[in-house]
Design a protein around this motif. Structure first.
Motif, PDB file in Angstrom:
ATOM      1  N   ASP B  36      39.682  49.661  25.949  1.00 56.96           N
ATOM      2  CA  ASP B  36      40.883  48.937  26.348  1.00 56.96           C
ATOM      3  C   ASP B  36      41.068  48.973  27.864  1.00 56.96           C
ATOM      4  O   ASP B  36      41.351  47.952  28.491  1.00 56.96           O
ATOM      5  N   ASP B  37      40.888  50.150  28.455  1.00 56.23           N
ATOM      6  CA  ASP B  37      41.002  50.293  29.908  1.00 56.23           C
ATOM      7  C   ASP B  37      40.009  49.390  30.623  1.00 56.23           C
ATOM      8  O   ASP B  37      40.347  48.715  31.586  1.00 56.23           O
ATOM      9  N   VAL B  38      38.782  49.408  30.113  1.00 56.29           N
ATOM     10  CA  VAL B  38      37.719  48.653  30.760  1.00 56.29           C
ATOM     11  C   VAL B  38      38.009  47.150  30.689  1.00 56.29           C
ATOM     12  O   VAL B  38      37.820  46.419  31.655  1.00 56.29           O
ATOM     13  N   VAL B  39      38.497  46.700  29.546  1.00 51.37           N
ATOM     14  CA  VAL B  39      38.833  45.282  29.393  1.00 51.37           C
ATOM     15  C   VAL B  39      39.975  44.923  30.346  1.00 51.37           C
ATOM     16  O   VAL B  39      39.931  43.900  31.041  1.00 51.37           O
ATOM     17  N   GLN B  40      40.961  45.794  30.382  1.00 56.02           N
ATOM     18  CA  GLN B  40      42.109  45.582  31.269  1.00 56.02           C
ATOM     19  C   GLN B  40      41.662  45.470  32.722  1.00 56.02           C
ATOM     20  O   GLN B  40      42.059  44.554  33.442  1.00 56.02           O
ATOM     21  N   GLU B  41      40.811  46.402  33.144  1.00 58.20           N
ATOM     22  CA  GLU B  41      40.288  46.384  34.520  1.00 58.20           C
ATOM     23  C   GLU B  41      39.500  45.109  34.794  1.00 58.20           C
ATOM     24  O   GLU B  41      39.565  44.546  35.877  1.00 58.20           O
ATOM     25  N   THR B  42      38.754  44.677  33.770  1.00 62.56           N
ATOM     26  CA  THR B  42      37.940  43.470  33.929  1.00 62.56           C
ATOM     27  C   THR B  42      38.822  42.244  34.132  1.00 62.56           C
ATOM     28  O   THR B  42      38.583  41.425  35.019  1.00 62.56           O
ATOM     29  N   LEU B  43      39.866  42.131  33.310  1.00 62.52           N
ATOM     30  CA  LEU B  43      40.745  40.968  33.397  1.00 62.52           C
ATOM     31  C   LEU B  43      41.483  40.947  34.733  1.00 62.52           C
ATOM     32  O   LEU B  43      41.637  39.904  35.367  1.00 62.52           O
ATOM     33  N   LEU B  44      41.880  42.125  35.168  1.00 62.47           N
ATOM     34  CA  LEU B  44      42.562  42.225  36.459  1.00 62.47           C
ATOM     35  C   LEU B  44      41.626  41.838  37.598  1.00 62.47           C
ATOM     36  O   LEU B  44      41.988  41.066  38.483  1.00 62.47           O
ATOM     37  N   ALA B  45      40.399  42.372  37.533  1.00 67.41           N
ATOM     38  CA  ALA B  45      39.413  42.046  38.573  1.00 67.41           C
ATOM     39  C   ALA B  45      39.128  40.548  38.592  1.00 67.41           C
ATOM     40  O   ALA B  45      38.926  39.956  39.647  1.00 67.41           O
ATOM     41  N   ALA B  46      39.133  39.928  37.400  1.00 67.89           N
ATOM     42  CA  ALA B  46      38.872  38.490  37.322  1.00 67.89           C
ATOM     43  C   ALA B  46      39.997  37.707  37.990  1.00 67.89           C
ATOM     44  O   ALA B  46      39.764  36.763  38.747  1.00 67.89           O
ATOM     45  N   ILE B  59      33.472  30.734  31.821  1.00 69.93           N
ATOM     46  CA  ILE B  59      34.401  31.827  32.082  1.00 69.93           C
ATOM     47  C   ILE B  59      33.948  33.096  31.374  1.00 69.93           C
ATOM     48  O   ILE B  59      33.976  34.188  31.914  1.00 69.93           O
ATOM     49  N   LYS B  60      33.480  32.906  30.132  1.00 72.55           N
ATOM     50  CA  LYS B  60      33.084  34.053  29.336  1.00 72.55           C
ATOM     51  C   LYS B  60      31.958  34.843  30.020  1.00 72.55           C
ATOM     52  O   LYS B  60      32.009  36.054  30.142  1.00 72.55           O
ATOM     53  N   THR B  61      30.950  34.094  30.463  1.00 73.06           N
ATOM     54  CA  THR B  61      29.810  34.707  31.146  1.00 73.06           C
ATOM     55  C   THR B  61      30.247  35.430  32.416  1.00 73.06           C
ATOM     56  O   THR B  61      29.792  36.522  32.725  1.00 73.06           O
ATOM     57  N   TRP B  62      31.160  34.801  33.118  1.00 71.95           N
ATOM     58  CA  TRP B  62      31.685  35.398  34.357  1.00 71.95           C
ATOM     59  C   TRP B  62      32.384  36.722  34.035  1.00 71.95           C
ATOM     60  O   TRP B  62      32.158  37.744  34.689  1.00 71.95           O
ATOM     61  N   LEU B  63      33.192  36.723  32.987  1.00 77.41           N
ATOM     62  CA  LEU B  63      33.894  37.945  32.586  1.00 77.41           C
ATOM     63  C   LEU B  63      32.910  39.038  32.145  1.00 77.41           C
ATOM     64  O   LEU B  63      33.063  40.203  32.490  1.00 77.41           O
ATOM     65  N   ILE B  64      31.898  38.617  31.371  1.00 74.40           N
ATOM     66  CA  ILE B  64      30.911  39.594  30.888  1.00 74.40           C
ATOM     67  C   ILE B  64      30.182  40.237  32.068  1.00 74.40           C
ATOM     68  O   ILE B  64      29.887  41.426  32.058  1.00 74.40           O
ATOM     69  N   SER B  65      29.914  39.431  33.105  1.00 68.09           N
ATOM     70  CA  SER B  65      29.189  40.004  34.237  1.00 68.09           C
ATOM     71  C   SER B  65      30.099  40.910  35.074  1.00 68.09           C
ATOM     72  O   SER B  65      29.639  41.886  35.652  1.00 68.09           O
ATOM     73  N   ILE B  66      31.388  40.617  35.113  1.00 69.95           N
ATOM     74  CA  ILE B  66      32.316  41.540  35.799  1.00 69.95           C
ATOM     75  C   ILE B  66      32.415  42.843  35.007  1.00 69.95           C
ATOM     76  O   ILE B  66      32.365  43.944  35.561  1.00 69.95           O
ATOM     77  N   MET B  67      32.512  42.688  33.691  1.00 67.23           N
ATOM     78  CA  MET B  67      32.721  43.879  32.863  1.00 67.23           C
ATOM     79  C   MET B  67      31.511  44.797  32.863  1.00 67.23           C
ATOM     80  O   MET B  67      31.632  45.995  32.638  1.00 67.23           O
ATOM     81  N   ARG B  68      30.349  44.213  33.109  1.00 65.23           N
ATOM     82  CA  ARG B  68      29.124  45.018  33.149  1.00 65.23           C
ATOM     83  C   ARG B  68      29.291  46.231  34.069  1.00 65.23           C
ATOM     84  O   ARG B  68      28.965  47.354  33.719  1.00 65.23           O
ATOM     85  N   HIS B  69      29.802  45.979  35.272  1.00 63.27           N
ATOM     86  CA  HIS B  69      29.960  47.077  36.233  1.00 63.27           C
ATOM     87  C   HIS B  69      31.023  48.077  35.770  1.00 63.27           C
ATOM     88  O   HIS B  69      30.889  49.279  35.979  1.00 63.27           O
ATOM     89  N   LYS B  70      32.068  47.556  35.145  1.00 60.23           N
ATOM     90  CA  LYS B  70      33.144  48.448  34.677  1.00 60.23           C
ATOM     91  C   LYS B  70      32.636  49.364  33.563  1.00 60.23           C
ATOM     92  O   LYS B  70      32.998  50.530  33.496  1.00 60.23           O
ATOM     93  N   VAL B  71      31.818  48.804  32.675  1.00 60.51           N
ATOM     94  CA  VAL B  71      31.297  49.608  31.562  1.00 60.51           C
ATOM     95  C   VAL B  71      30.331  50.670  32.088  1.00 60.51           C
ATOM     96  O   VAL B  71      30.406  51.837  31.709  1.00 60.51           O
ATOM     97  N   LEU B  72      29.447  50.255  32.994  1.00 62.14           N
ATOM     98  CA  LEU B  72      28.510  51.215  33.593  1.00 62.14           C
ATOM     99  C   LEU B  72      29.276  52.360  34.240  1.00 62.14           C
ATOM    100  O   LEU B  72      28.943  53.532  34.070  1.00 62.14           O
TER     101      LEU B  72
END
Lengths: 71, 191
Positions: B36-46, B59-72
């Motif tokens: 949940d935190d990671v998704v939240q951070e991703t949406l905020l970063a977007a 948009i989806k691909t863009w979000l997935i690529s942002i979230m990649r760094h957050k998950v790592l």
């Protein structure tokens, strides 16, 4: 030296392994030779190429270059 | 920046993808609060970085690529207690499921259809939809290992230690994932 011919199944392992490591020259040659002479494997290897390209598209990684983390 | 989507429109479009992002994060983190935190951070970063979104990409691909760094970051920072990983089941390491594809000499049984990269953007999004459906059908640990490699871009040594699997088991998991995805696409896209 007589080389053991690859089966189609062997080539699928090499295609997968190549995402993680550089194939040896010997492996690369056997793979290329097999794919060139086997129409099934030649189509299957195109399918894998499309799959890998599209995965990069889906993950938004197609623009990345040389960051060392790309498979 | 002129090309950036209006904020409210972007917020709306982003929200649609929340369930998928949560699912992707959960596969990796196995911890709902962390995901949940990671998704939240991703949406905020977007939202903050919306100027960097190019309309020709999804948009989806863009979000997935942002979230990649957050998950790592979440995995490596050890900010969260991640559930210990049980080794993959025998079933997940069983490559005999692909036996039916080959004859006893290891040759393909079935004439392969050549499919090519999607030509138009409509075809492109249709293809990615099929690919996504195929990805979600991978067994859990197979998916986790595969996404660590192909999405997160981790080295195999890091994946082995995180998942507590041997090099040969990881090799099998990755092989199975690729074989299964190719087969799934062949059945659902190729013909």
């Amino acid at each position: 030296m007589e080389r053991q011919a690859l089966s189609c199944r062997d080539t699928t392992w090499l295609v997968s392994d190549a995402r993680e490591r550089r194939l040896t020259p010997e492996e690369g040659r056997s793979l290329a030779e097999h794919v060139a002479t086997c129409p099934f494997c030649s189509r299957a290897s195109v399918q894998f190429e499309v799959l890998f390209r599209q995965l990069e598209m889906y993950f938004g990684r197609q623009d990345e270059q040389g960051d060392g983390s790309k498979p | 920046m002129d090309d950036a989507l209006p904020l409210d429109q972007l917020e709306e479009e982003i929200a649609v993808h929340r369930p998928l992002l949560f699912k992707l994060a959960m596969v990796q983190l196995q911890n709902a609060a962390a995901a949940d935190d990671v998704v939240q951070e991703t949406l905020l970063a977007a939202l903050i970085g919306r100027g960097s979104f190019r309309r020709q990409s999804q948009i989806k691909t863009w979000l997935i690529s942002i979230m990649r760094h957050k998950v790592l970051d979440a995995i490596r920072s050890q900010r969260y207690v991640l559930a210990p990983t049980t080794p993959p089941s025998d079933d997940e390491c069983n490559v005999a499921v692909f036996d039916a594809l080959f004859d006893t000499n290891g040759c393909w049984m079935d004439a392969k259809d050549a499919w090519t990269d999607p030509a138009s953007s409509a075809e492109q999004s249709a293809f990615l939809k099929v690919l996504e459906a195929c990805l979600t059908r991978l067994p859990e640990r197979t998916s986790r290992a595969f996404m660590m490699r192909e999405w997160l871009g981790m080295e195999t040594s890091e994946i082995q230690s995180l998942l507590n699997v041997s090099p040969s088991n990881l090799r099998i998991l990755l092989y199975r994932a690729r074989m299964q995805l190719r087969l799934c696409l062949d059945l659902n896209w190729g013909r």
